[in-house]
Write an enzyme that holds these catalytic residues in place. Sequence first.
Site, PDB file in Angstrom:
ATOM      1  N   ASP A 107      24.199  71.729 -27.895  1.00 55.90           N
ATOM      2  CA  ASP A 107      23.512  72.797 -27.157  1.00 55.90           C
ATOM      3  C   ASP A 107      23.230  73.946 -28.115  1.00 55.90           C
ATOM      4  O   ASP A 107      24.152  74.628 -28.558  1.00 55.90           O
ATOM      5  CB  ASP A 107      24.379  73.262 -25.977  1.00 55.90           C
TER       6      ASP A 107
ATOM      7  N   ARG B 234      21.342  76.575 -27.422  1.00 48.28           N
ATOM      8  CA  ARG B 234      20.824  77.757 -26.718  1.00 48.28           C
ATOM      9  C   ARG B 234      21.631  79.017 -27.025  1.00 48.28           C
ATOM     10  O   ARG B 234      22.811  78.949 -27.330  1.00 48.28           O
ATOM     11  CB  ARG B 234      20.833  77.515 -25.202  1.00 48.28           C
TER      12      ARG B 234
HETATM   13  N1  LIG Z   1      18.053  68.296 -26.146  1.00 46.02           N
HETATM   14  C1  LIG Z   1      17.906  67.895 -24.888  1.00 46.02           C
HETATM   15  N2  LIG Z   1      17.577  68.805 -23.979  1.00 46.02           N
HETATM   16  C2  LIG Z   1      17.463  68.392 -22.699  1.00 46.02           C
HETATM   17  C3  LIG Z   1      17.633  67.054 -22.325  1.00 46.02           C
HETATM   18  N3  LIG Z   1      17.430  66.967 -20.993  1.00 46.02           N
HETATM   19  C4  LIG Z   1      17.153  68.231 -20.565  1.00 46.02           C
HETATM   20  N4  LIG Z   1      17.170  69.083 -21.587  1.00 46.02           N
HETATM   21  C5  LIG Z   1      16.995  70.534 -21.605  1.00 46.02           C
HETATM   22  O1  LIG Z   1      18.179  71.098 -21.082  1.00 46.02           O
HETATM   23  C6  LIG Z   1      17.894  72.368 -20.507  1.00 46.02           C
HETATM   24  C7  LIG Z   1      18.503  72.405 -19.138  1.00 46.02           C
HETATM   25  O2  LIG Z   1      19.854  72.358 -19.320  1.00 46.02           O
HETATM   26  P1  LIG Z   1      20.861  71.681 -18.332  1.00 46.02           P
HETATM   27  O3  LIG Z   1      21.980  71.205 -19.200  1.00 46.02           O
HETATM   28  O4  LIG Z   1      20.172  70.688 -17.434  1.00 46.02           O
HETATM   29  O5  LIG Z   1      21.364  72.740 -17.402  1.00 46.02           O
HETATM   30  P2  LIG Z   1      22.022  74.090 -17.735  1.00 46.02           P
HETATM   31  O6  LIG Z   1      20.889  75.053 -17.711  1.00 46.02           O
HETATM   32  O7  LIG Z   1      22.860  74.051 -18.972  1.00 46.02           O
HETATM   33  O8  LIG Z   1      23.076  74.241 -16.562  1.00 46.02           O
HETATM   34  P3  LIG Z   1      22.818  74.514 -15.030  1.00 46.02           P
HETATM   35  O9  LIG Z   1      22.818  75.994 -14.871  1.00 46.02           O
HETATM   36  O10 LIG Z   1      23.976  73.893 -14.342  1.00 46.02           O
HETATM   37  O11 LIG Z   1      21.530  73.871 -14.646  1.00 46.02           O
HETATM   38  C8  LIG Z   1      16.389  72.519 -20.526  1.00 46.02           C
HETATM   39  O12 LIG Z   1      16.061  73.340 -21.645  1.00 46.02           O
HETATM   40  C9  LIG Z   1      15.904  71.093 -20.749  1.00 46.02           C
HETATM   41  O13 LIG Z   1      14.669  71.058 -21.439  1.00 46.02           O
HETATM   42  C10 LIG Z   1      17.978  66.106 -23.313  1.00 46.02           C
HETATM   43  O14 LIG Z   1      18.196  64.923 -23.072  1.00 46.02           O
HETATM   44  N5  LIG Z   1      18.093  66.580 -24.593  1.00 46.02           N
END
Ligand SMILES: Nc1nc2c(ncn2[C@@H]2O[C@H](COP(=O)(O)OP(=O)(O)OP(=O)(O)O)[C@@H](O)[C@H]2O)c(=O)[nH]1
Length: 196
Positions: free
Chosen positions: A126, A128
């Site tokens: 992650d 972010r």
């Molecule tokens: N690198 C990567 N990013 C992903 C994948 N699937 C979704 N994403 C990204 O993950 C992000 C969403 O994150 P999530 O982990 O679904 O949720 P979260 O925001 O961490 O947590 P919540 O608040 O519970 O939804 C978005 O930026 C998506 O584009 C994947 O397989 N790989």
Amino acid sequence: MQLKRIAETKLPTLFGEFSMIVFEEKKGGKNHIALVYGNIKNRNPVLSRIHSECLSGDAFFSLRCDCGFQLQSALMKIVKAGSGILIYHRQEGRNIGLSNKVRAYALQDLGLDTVEANHYLGFSEDERDFTFCADIFKLLDIKKIRLLTNNPLKVKVLNRNGIKIIERISLIVGKNINNSKYLNAKEKKMGHIFSV
Ligand SMILES: Nc1nc2c(ncn2[C@@H]2O[C@H](COP(=O)(O)OP(=O)(O)OP(=O)(O)O)[C@@H](O)[C@H]2O)c(=O)[nH]1
Ligand SMILES: [Zn+2]
């Protein structure tokens, strides 16, 4: 403060009328958005959602993830509550960008999980940075929130950066046969909480 507030307008949506406020990173110029509903000054803590950009889920109705469902559900919950904030955090693909997310999807089709695919591409699971979201709350003069999320990392980073999470509210929607492996990996490897 890493952001500045640069533009604002009314945004009528299917769910209700929001104010759309655009913020810009002082370094690099990338935009992030806050959709604000109702009077947030009168309601502390404010019902809030941090939504990370997911073009495939948000705009193309993808079933590979739960993002589109969460976006719609969060906007509806905020309207139902009478006020709230949705931050549209422009860090696509957990901040590896769209092309790399598509590469990560292709790797997942070959058998890797979402974490392994990121590592294979040379990223952490992650990438972010939620401190931008803390800055948006500060620029909106909000210090206490109720956060819609299943992700404990968001709670931790915001608490550490001056935004008090009074309550974490689960947002469990959109599970389907295409995303079950992905959601399982997030629960087992990334600590997401999928029980209410
Ligand atoms: N690198 C990567 N990013 C992903 C994948 N699937 C979704 N994403 C990204 O993950 C992000 C969403 O994150 P999530 O982990 O679904 O949720 P979260 O925001 O961490 O947590 P919540 O608040 O519970 O939804 C978005 O930026 C998506 O584009 C994947 O397989 N790989
Ligand atoms: Zn998604």
